[in-house]
Design a protein around this motif. Structure first.
Motif, short mmCIF file in Angstrom:
data_model
loop_
_atom_site.label_atom_id
_atom_site.label_comp_id
_atom_site.label_asym_id
_atom_site.label_seq_id
_atom_site.Cartn_x
_atom_site.Cartn_y
_atom_site.Cartn_z
N VAL A 299 0.84 -1.20 0.00
CA VAL A 299 0.00 0.00 0.00
C VAL A 299 0.88 1.25 0.00
N SER A 300 1.96 1.21 0.77
CA SER A 300 2.87 2.36 0.81
C SER A 300 3.40 2.65 -0.60
N LEU A 301 3.77 1.56 -1.29
CA LEU A 301 4.30 1.73 -2.65
C LEU A 301 3.29 2.47 -3.53
N LEU A 302 2.03 2.04 -3.47
CA LEU A 302 1.03 2.66 -4.33
C LEU A 302 0.64 4.06 -3.86
N LEU A 303 0.77 4.32 -2.56
CA LEU A 303 0.50 5.68 -2.08
C LEU A 303 1.52 6.64 -2.66
N GLU A 304 2.74 6.12 -2.85
CA GLU A 304 3.79 6.98 -3.39
C GLU A 304 3.81 6.99 -4.92
N ALA A 308 -1.01 6.16 -9.66
CA ALA A 308 -2.22 5.68 -8.98
C ALA A 308 -2.92 6.84 -8.30
N LYS A 309 -4.10 7.19 -8.80
CA LYS A 309 -4.86 8.29 -8.18
C LYS A 309 -5.79 7.73 -7.11
N SER A 310 -6.29 6.53 -7.32
CA SER A 310 -7.09 5.82 -6.33
C SER A 310 -6.51 4.42 -6.22
N VAL A 336 3.24 6.68 5.38
CA VAL A 336 3.36 7.56 4.20
C VAL A 336 2.42 8.73 4.45
N GLY A 337 2.93 9.91 4.35
CA GLY A 337 2.09 11.07 4.64
C GLY A 337 0.99 11.36 3.61
N LYS A 338 0.91 10.52 2.56
CA LYS A 338 -0.03 10.84 1.48
C LYS A 338 -1.38 10.18 1.66
N ILE A 339 -2.40 10.86 1.19
CA ILE A 339 -3.73 10.29 1.26
C ILE A 339 -4.28 10.12 -0.15
#
Ligand code: GDP
Ligand code: MN
Length: 384
Positions: A299-304, A308-310, A336-339
């Motif tokens: 999940v961290s990989l895809l958050l970064e 991947a927007k969603s 990961v600080g991203k949402i």
């Protein structure tokens, strides 16, 4: 995983082997003595100098230039080596005799996923990208599905040519051209075999442009095509990052991040996204029995991962426990600080606990993968 997009000059070599006529040309490398190479090639002016980068639409980006004499050819070549097209600079140029022509057609063969068979598109309005043609003059596109068992038969190719308005020598040449394209598509497990444009001069089809993209899974059958790694699509930065973390990951062109457990489920998940008109940004299989740490990594990989927007996580908990999955997602969001919008299809062992954790995180979970896929696709609509 290697994406096998062939360069125009590589595709043209294959075209030639299959009897398709292409303009006479020479490939030059950056380190070559350009002037000498062109002179030795004995090509007749005017020439077309074409940047060999793996993107479509080079013409519009200034990557295809004409040269009337040797001086111009050298200048243009030097310019093209330094011209970045969609972020890429060429290592090679293809220099060809400019074919004088007054017509440009389009032909492509690809897989129609819904119909589960190859589909041929041809049009008199070549030169433009097919998306434009389908907007401006959809009636000019001829679409034909081929039975993959029977293959492309003579009469089918001929009928398509007839619909294009061809007859006589032109029709005969087109028929053999289209059959050759199909043979290439079949032989190389093509994802795409395209010529845009091809032209017809003195009754003969000449492929002015050529693209071949090969199914990743058939690479082992065509090692010769990837031997030249420097030229034939390397692993992307994100594929390397994922590999280092031990994931099976393929970068794709869409905008929906996908995580599944098991290759079959992950592929089915991608199909669901396509079904609702969405487009996956990747394939990521976390494998069976993934614990919260693995889920967190994925999940961290895809958050970064910027494409991947969603994110759509489709986990069928057998060996994998749903609460572990939920904790993994929680861990990723915290580290990961991203949402990003996340949609989770969760069913199986410890499902209730998993759903409770997700609910606290404000993440929607679903039992039905179809619902989950639909919501994911809706979340990226209008946001592009
Ligand atoms: P793309 O823009 O990346 O698809 O590159 P193409 O190879 O299709 O080239 C763009 C345009 O340049 C084509 O639509 C043609 O009009 C023109 N072109 C390409 N090759 C030739 C050639 O050999 N002769 C001539 N006269 N024009 C060419
Ligand atoms: Mn083209």
């Amino acid at each position: 995983m290697i994406k096998v997009k062939l360069f125009e000059y590589e595709a043209k070599e294959i075209y030639k082997l299959h009897g398709i006529k292409v303009p006479k040309g020479v490939v030059i490398a950056k380190s070559d003595d350009i002037e000498k190479k062109i002179e030795e090639s004995k090509l007749k002016f005017p020439l077309v100098v074409k940047s060999q980068v793996l993107v479509a639409g080079r013409g519009k980006s200034g990557g295809v230039k004409f040269a009337k004499d040797i001086n111009e050819a050298v200048t243009v070549s030097n310019n093209l080596f330094n011209l970045e097209i969609k972020g890429l600079k060429p290592n090679f140029l293809l220099i060809e005799e400019a074919v004088e022509h007054d017509n440009e057609y389009f032909a492509s063969i690809t897989i129609d996923r819904a119909e589960r068979c190859p589909v041929i598109l041809v049009s008199k309005s070549g030169g433009m990208e097919i998306e434009e043609v389908s907007k401006k003059s959809p009636e000019s596109i001829i679409k034909y599905h081929v039975d993959p068992i029977l293959g492309m038969r003579d009469f089918e190719a001929r009928n398509i040519g007839y619909k294009l308005g061809l007859s006589g020598k032109e029709l005969a040449s087109f028929t053999s051209f289209l059959k050759s394209l199909y043979n290439i598509f079949e032989m190389y497990d093509g994802d795409l075999v395209e010529s845009n444009p091809f032209t017809i001069v003195n009754g003969e089809v000449i492929a002015l442009d050529s693209r071949i993209i090969i199914d990743d899974n058939s690479v082992y059958k065509h090692k010769e095509l990837v031997a030249n790694k420097e030229m034939s699509g390397e692993e992307t930065e994100w594929e390397i990052r994922a590999k280092q973390r031990g994931f099976a990951f393929v970068e794709l062109d869409g905008n929906i991040g996908i995580i599944g457990n098991g290759a079959g489920l992950t592929m089915a998940t991608m199909d669901l996204i396509y079904e609702f008109g969405g487009s996956p940004a990747n394939f990521l299989d976390i494998g069976g029995g993934a614990n919260s740490e693995r889920v967190k990594e994925a999940v961290s990989l895809l958050l970064e991962y910027p494409k991947a927007k969603s994110i759509f996580i489709n986990i069928f908990g057998g060996i994998t426990r749903c609460d572990e999955v939920a904790r993994g997602i929680e861990g990723a969001l915290k580290s990961v600080g991203k949402i990003k919008p996340i949609f989770v299809r969760l069913s199986g062992t410890n499902e209730e606990e998993g759903k409770r954790i997700l609910k606290e995180l404000g993440i929607s979970s679903y039992n039905d993968p179809i619902e989950a896929a639909r919501s994911t696709v809706n979340s990226v609509k209008g946001g592009e």
